[in-house]
Design a protein around this motif. Structure first.
Motif, PDB file in Angstrom:
ATOM      1  N   ARG A 108       0.831  -1.201   0.000  1.00 57.43           N
ATOM      2  CA  ARG A 108       0.000   0.000   0.000  1.00 57.43           C
ATOM      3  C   ARG A 108       0.869   1.256   0.000  1.00 57.43           C
ATOM      4  O   ARG A 108       1.955   1.271   0.576  1.00 57.43           O
ATOM      5  CB  ARG A 108      -0.898   0.011   1.233  1.00 57.43           C
ATOM      6  N   ILE A 109       0.379   2.335  -0.618  1.00 54.49           N
ATOM      7  CA  ILE A 109       1.140   3.580  -0.652  1.00 54.49           C
ATOM      8  C   ILE A 109       0.563   4.641   0.277  1.00 54.49           C
ATOM      9  O   ILE A 109       1.211   5.670   0.504  1.00 54.49           O
ATOM     10  CB  ILE A 109       1.238   4.149  -2.082  1.00 54.49           C
ATOM     11  N   ARG A 110      -0.597   4.401   0.822  1.00 57.02           N
ATOM     12  CA  ARG A 110      -1.172   5.384   1.742  1.00 57.02           C
ATOM     13  C   ARG A 110      -0.490   5.297   3.108  1.00 57.02           C
ATOM     14  O   ARG A 110      -0.188   4.218   3.601  1.00 57.02           O
ATOM     15  CB  ARG A 110      -2.687   5.157   1.890  1.00 57.02           C
ATOM     16  N   ASP A 111      -0.230   6.456   3.683  1.00 57.64           N
ATOM     17  CA  ASP A 111       0.347   6.562   5.028  1.00 57.64           C
ATOM     18  C   ASP A 111       1.748   5.948   5.125  1.00 57.64           C
ATOM     19  O   ASP A 111       2.092   5.308   6.121  1.00 57.64           O
ATOM     20  CB  ASP A 111      -0.581   5.917   6.066  1.00 57.64           C
ATOM     21  N   ILE A 112       2.523   6.119   4.079  1.00 61.07           N
ATOM     22  CA  ILE A 112       3.933   5.758   4.111  1.00 61.07           C
ATOM     23  C   ILE A 112       4.729   6.943   3.570  1.00 61.07           C
ATOM     24  O   ILE A 112       4.156   7.900   3.035  1.00 61.07           O
ATOM     25  CB  ILE A 112       4.251   4.517   3.245  1.00 61.07           C
ATOM     26  N   ALA A 113       6.042   6.877   3.692  1.00 59.38           N
ATOM     27  CA  ALA A 113       6.910   7.890   3.110  1.00 59.38           C
ATOM     28  C   ALA A 113       7.620   7.310   1.897  1.00 59.38           C
ATOM     29  O   ALA A 113       7.903   6.109   1.839  1.00 59.38           O
ATOM     30  CB  ALA A 113       7.933   8.387   4.129  1.00 59.38           C
TER      31      ALA A 113
ATOM     32  N   ALA B  10      15.284  -0.824   8.892  1.00 55.76           N
ATOM     33  CA  ALA B  10      15.089  -0.568  10.320  1.00 55.76           C
ATOM     34  C   ALA B  10      13.614  -0.421  10.692  1.00 55.76           C
ATOM     35  O   ALA B  10      13.288  -0.303  11.879  1.00 55.76           O
ATOM     36  CB  ALA B  10      15.859   0.692  10.727  1.00 55.76           C
ATOM     37  N   THR B  11      12.713  -0.442   9.707  1.00 56.68           N
ATOM     38  CA  THR B  11      11.291  -0.295   9.994  1.00 56.68           C
ATOM     39  C   THR B  11      10.670  -1.644  10.340  1.00 56.68           C
ATOM     40  O   THR B  11      11.240  -2.696  10.073  1.00 56.68           O
ATOM     41  CB  THR B  11      10.545   0.299   8.777  1.00 56.68           C
ATOM     42  N   GLU B  12       9.491  -1.590  10.907  1.00 56.79           N
ATOM     43  CA  GLU B  12       8.744  -2.810  11.170  1.00 56.79           C
ATOM     44  C   GLU B  12       8.113  -3.309   9.871  1.00 56.79           C
ATOM     45  O   GLU B  12       7.567  -2.521   9.103  1.00 56.79           O
ATOM     46  CB  GLU B  12       7.641  -2.555  12.205  1.00 56.79           C
ATOM     47  N   PRO B  13       8.180  -4.603   9.597  1.00 58.97           N
ATOM     48  CA  PRO B  13       7.565  -5.118   8.368  1.00 58.97           C
ATOM     49  C   PRO B  13       6.053  -5.072   8.440  1.00 58.97           C
ATOM     50  O   PRO B  13       5.469  -5.012   9.533  1.00 58.97           O
ATOM     51  CB  PRO B  13       8.076  -6.558   8.306  1.00 58.97           C
ATOM     52  N   ASP B  14       5.410  -5.098   7.261  1.00 60.40           N
ATOM     53  CA  ASP B  14       3.964  -5.168   7.254  1.00 60.40           C
ATOM     54  C   ASP B  14       3.525  -6.605   7.508  1.00 60.40           C
ATOM     55  O   ASP B  14       4.354  -7.477   7.814  1.00 60.40           O
ATOM     56  CB  ASP B  14       3.392  -4.614   5.943  1.00 60.40           C
ATOM     57  N   GLU B  15       2.248  -6.874   7.365  1.00 56.80           N
ATOM     58  CA  GLU B  15       1.718  -8.196   7.701  1.00 56.80           C
ATOM     59  C   GLU B  15       2.230  -9.291   6.776  1.00 56.80           C
ATOM     60  O   GLU B  15       2.103 -10.485   7.092  1.00 56.80           O
ATOM     61  CB  GLU B  15       0.181  -8.172   7.685  1.00 56.80           C
ATOM     62  N   HIS B  16       2.823  -8.897   5.648  1.00 60.49           N
ATOM     63  CA  HIS B  16       3.359  -9.874   4.698  1.00 60.49           C
ATOM     64  C   HIS B  16       4.885  -9.969   4.781  1.00 60.49           C
ATOM     65  O   HIS B  16       5.505 -10.648   3.943  1.00 60.49           O
ATOM     66  CB  HIS B  16       2.942  -9.508   3.276  1.00 60.49           C
ATOM     67  N   GLY B  17       5.470  -9.331   5.759  1.00 59.01           N
ATOM     68  CA  GLY B  17       6.923  -9.362   5.917  1.00 59.01           C
ATOM     69  C   GLY B  17       7.663  -8.377   5.035  1.00 59.01           C
ATOM     70  O   GLY B  17       8.893  -8.395   4.959  1.00 59.01           O
ATOM     71  N   GLN B  18       6.917  -7.510   4.373  1.00 56.01           N
ATOM     72  CA  GLN B  18       7.533  -6.530   3.477  1.00 56.01           C
ATOM     73  C   GLN B  18       7.929  -5.261   4.229  1.00 56.01           C
ATOM     74  O   GLN B  18       7.211  -4.808   5.116  1.00 56.01           O
ATOM     75  CB  GLN B  18       6.557  -6.124   2.370  1.00 56.01           C
ATOM     76  N   ARG B  19       9.050  -4.708   3.818  1.00 59.14           N
ATOM     77  CA  ARG B  19       9.457  -3.417   4.369  1.00 59.14           C
ATOM     78  C   ARG B  19       9.492  -2.321   3.307  1.00 59.14           C
ATOM     79  O   ARG B  19       9.320  -1.154   3.641  1.00 59.14           O
ATOM     80  CB  ARG B  19      10.824  -3.533   5.047  1.00 59.14           C
ATOM     81  N   GLY B  20       9.743  -2.678   2.049  1.00 52.09           N
ATOM     82  CA  GLY B  20       9.791  -1.626   1.051  1.00 52.09           C
ATOM     83  C   GLY B  20      10.179  -2.105  -0.326  1.00 52.09           C
ATOM     84  O   GLY B  20      10.427  -3.288  -0.565  1.00 52.09           O
ATOM     85  N   VAL B  21      10.246  -1.138  -1.246  1.00 53.83           N
ATOM     86  CA  VAL B  21      10.623  -1.419  -2.630  1.00 53.83           C
ATOM     87  C   VAL B  21      11.421  -0.237  -3.170  1.00 53.83           C
ATOM     88  O   VAL B  21      11.094   0.918  -2.909  1.00 53.83           O
ATOM     89  CB  VAL B  21       9.383  -1.698  -3.506  1.00 53.83           C
TER      90      VAL B  21
ATOM     91  N   HIS C 177      15.777  -8.637   4.056  1.00 55.07           N
ATOM     92  CA  HIS C 177      15.237  -7.475   4.775  1.00 55.07           C
ATOM     93  C   HIS C 177      13.826  -7.125   4.324  1.00 55.07           C
ATOM     94  O   HIS C 177      13.259  -6.131   4.778  1.00 55.07           O
ATOM     95  CB  HIS C 177      16.152  -6.261   4.558  1.00 55.07           C
ATOM     96  N   GLY C 178      13.260  -7.929   3.422  1.00 58.56           N
ATOM     97  CA  GLY C 178      11.904  -7.659   2.940  1.00 58.56           C
ATOM     98  C   GLY C 178      11.832  -6.471   2.006  1.00 58.56           C
ATOM     99  O   GLY C 178      10.799  -5.795   1.924  1.00 58.56           O
ATOM    100  N   ILE C 179      12.917  -6.205   1.267  1.00 56.10           N
ATOM    101  CA  ILE C 179      12.967  -5.066   0.342  1.00 56.10           C
ATOM    102  C   ILE C 179      13.110  -5.583  -1.084  1.00 56.10           C
ATOM    103  O   ILE C 179      14.030  -6.336  -1.392  1.00 56.10           O
ATOM    104  CB  ILE C 179      14.149  -4.134   0.673  1.00 56.10           C
ATOM    105  N   ARG C 180      12.191  -5.193  -1.946  1.00 51.00           N
ATOM    106  CA  ARG C 180      12.269  -5.557  -3.356  1.00 51.00           C
ATOM    107  C   ARG C 180      13.054  -4.495  -4.135  1.00 51.00           C
ATOM    108  O   ARG C 180      13.087  -3.328  -3.749  1.00 51.00           O
ATOM    109  CB  ARG C 180      10.865  -5.668  -3.962  1.00 51.00           C
ATOM    110  N   VAL C 181      13.667  -4.907  -5.238  1.00 55.74           N
ATOM    111  CA  VAL C 181      14.382  -3.982  -6.120  1.00 55.74           C
ATOM    112  C   VAL C 181      13.961  -4.257  -7.561  1.00 55.74           C
ATOM    113  O   VAL C 181      14.072  -5.384  -8.044  1.00 55.74           O
ATOM    114  CB  VAL C 181      15.912  -4.121  -5.994  1.00 55.74           C
ATOM    115  N   MET C 182      13.486  -3.221  -8.229  1.00 47.27           N
ATOM    116  CA  MET C 182      13.063  -3.316  -9.624  1.00 47.27           C
ATOM    117  C   MET C 182      13.680  -2.166 -10.419  1.00 47.27           C
ATOM    118  O   MET C 182      14.096  -1.159  -9.847  1.00 47.27           O
ATOM    119  CB  MET C 182      11.536  -3.244  -9.723  1.00 47.27           C
ATOM    120  N   THR C 183      13.687  -2.325 -11.730  1.00 50.57           N
ATOM    121  CA  THR C 183      14.191  -1.266 -12.611  1.00 50.57           C
ATOM    122  C   THR C 183      13.252  -1.083 -13.787  1.00 50.57           C
ATOM    123  O   THR C 183      12.761  -2.050 -14.361  1.00 50.57           O
ATOM    124  CB  THR C 183      15.609  -1.606 -13.122  1.00 50.57           C
ATOM    125  N   ILE C 184      13.009   0.169 -14.144  1.00 52.85           N
ATOM    126  CA  ILE C 184      12.259   0.518 -15.341  1.00 52.85           C
ATOM    127  C   ILE C 184      13.245   1.035 -16.378  1.00 52.85           C
ATOM    128  O   ILE C 184      14.108   1.863 -16.068  1.00 52.85           O
ATOM    129  CB  ILE C 184      11.192   1.591 -15.050  1.00 52.85           C
TER     130      ILE C 184
END
Length: 252
Positions: free
Chosen positions: A2-7, A128-139, A179-186
């Motif tokens: 989700r993108i709401r309420d994140i930075a 360093a953030t808490e993961p979401d319910e799916h273990g994700q931290r970011g992308v 760390h639950g972080i995805r990496v993609m490239t366009i």
């Protein structure tokens, strides 16, 4: 994700691809921190939800300060979109002599090292953030170019930098998986950004005619739409996506 309420951090966020992405994220409820050079920020539009931060992606201290601001905004830092880049043209050998090595280093420093610096510093904060319910931290979404695969005459520096950005995608995704972080490239094709604002309409029509379909230049909002789709699609990871209308660049 989700993108709401994140930075989110968007580099090159004052205009072009970065500007469109920053605005799209903010419209979806994201607290966006748009990094760019001071001169670009002076020309940037005021957008609700977008905070402009003067930062040079080649300056580690400035990047660290900007990431700290985003990470300390009160909502978790989850998204980074790297759009900052430059694209000067020069041949290895020309009538003026050999390719300027300083120019080559600058392109690599901005497009590759700058991207890697933001990725690395931001990944540390995201981890360093808490993961979401799916273990994700970011992308993290980086920007290459179809020049990474179809570099034209005069694009040796630009192609070198963008091919490297494409190449770091998979190992970066593997490095950050724990760390639950995805990496993609366009990898965009020809996009109607401020870089094309100075060319004639005739030349723009020639560029558009080379695209198989649709026969037009891409719009920055289409890059933003793809970036948001990647953020939303949790199973996209470690891959480069071409956004080019099936264009394959000719030698010149």
């Amino acid at each position: 994700m989700r993108i709401r309420d994140i930075a989110a951090i968007v580099t090159g966020g004052a205009s072009g691809l970065g500007g469109a992405t920053a605005q799209a994220l903010a419209k979806g409820g994201t607290s966006v921190f748009a990094l760019d050079l001071p001169a670009a920020i002076e020309q940037a539009p005021a957008v609700d939800g977008v905070t402009y931060l003067a930062a040079d992606v080649t300056d580690t201290e400035q990047v660290e300060a900007a990431v700290a601001t985003a990470a300390g905004s009160g909502v978790p830092l989850r998204v980074v979109v790297n759009c900052a880049g430059i694209g000067p043209s020069a041949r290895i050998l020309s009538r003026k002599g050999r390719h300027d090595l300083g120019l080559y280093r600058k392109v690599i420093e901005v497009n590759l090292v700058g991207t890697f610096t933001v990725l690395t510093v931001a990944a540390e904060a995201i981890a360093a953030t808490e993961p979401d319910e799916h273990g994700q931290r970011g992308v993290v979404i980086n920007t290459a170019s179809i020049a990474a695969f179809d570099g034209q005459i005069g694009q040796v520096a630009y192609t070198s930098s963008k091919a490297a950005v494409a190449g770091l995608t998979l190992p970066a995704a593997r490095d950050l998986a724990s760390h639950g972080i995805r990496v993609m490239t366009i990898a965009p094709g020809i996009v109607d950004t401020p870089m094309l604002a100075t060319v004639s309409e005739e030349f723009r029509e020639t560029l558009a005619a080379g695209v198989p379909f649709p026969k037009r230049l891409a719009d920055p909002t289409e890059y933003a739409k793809l970036a948001l789709s990647i953020i939303d699609h949790d199973y996209l990871n470690g891959e480069v996506i071409r956004m080019d209308g099936a264009l394959r660049m000719a030698p010149r």
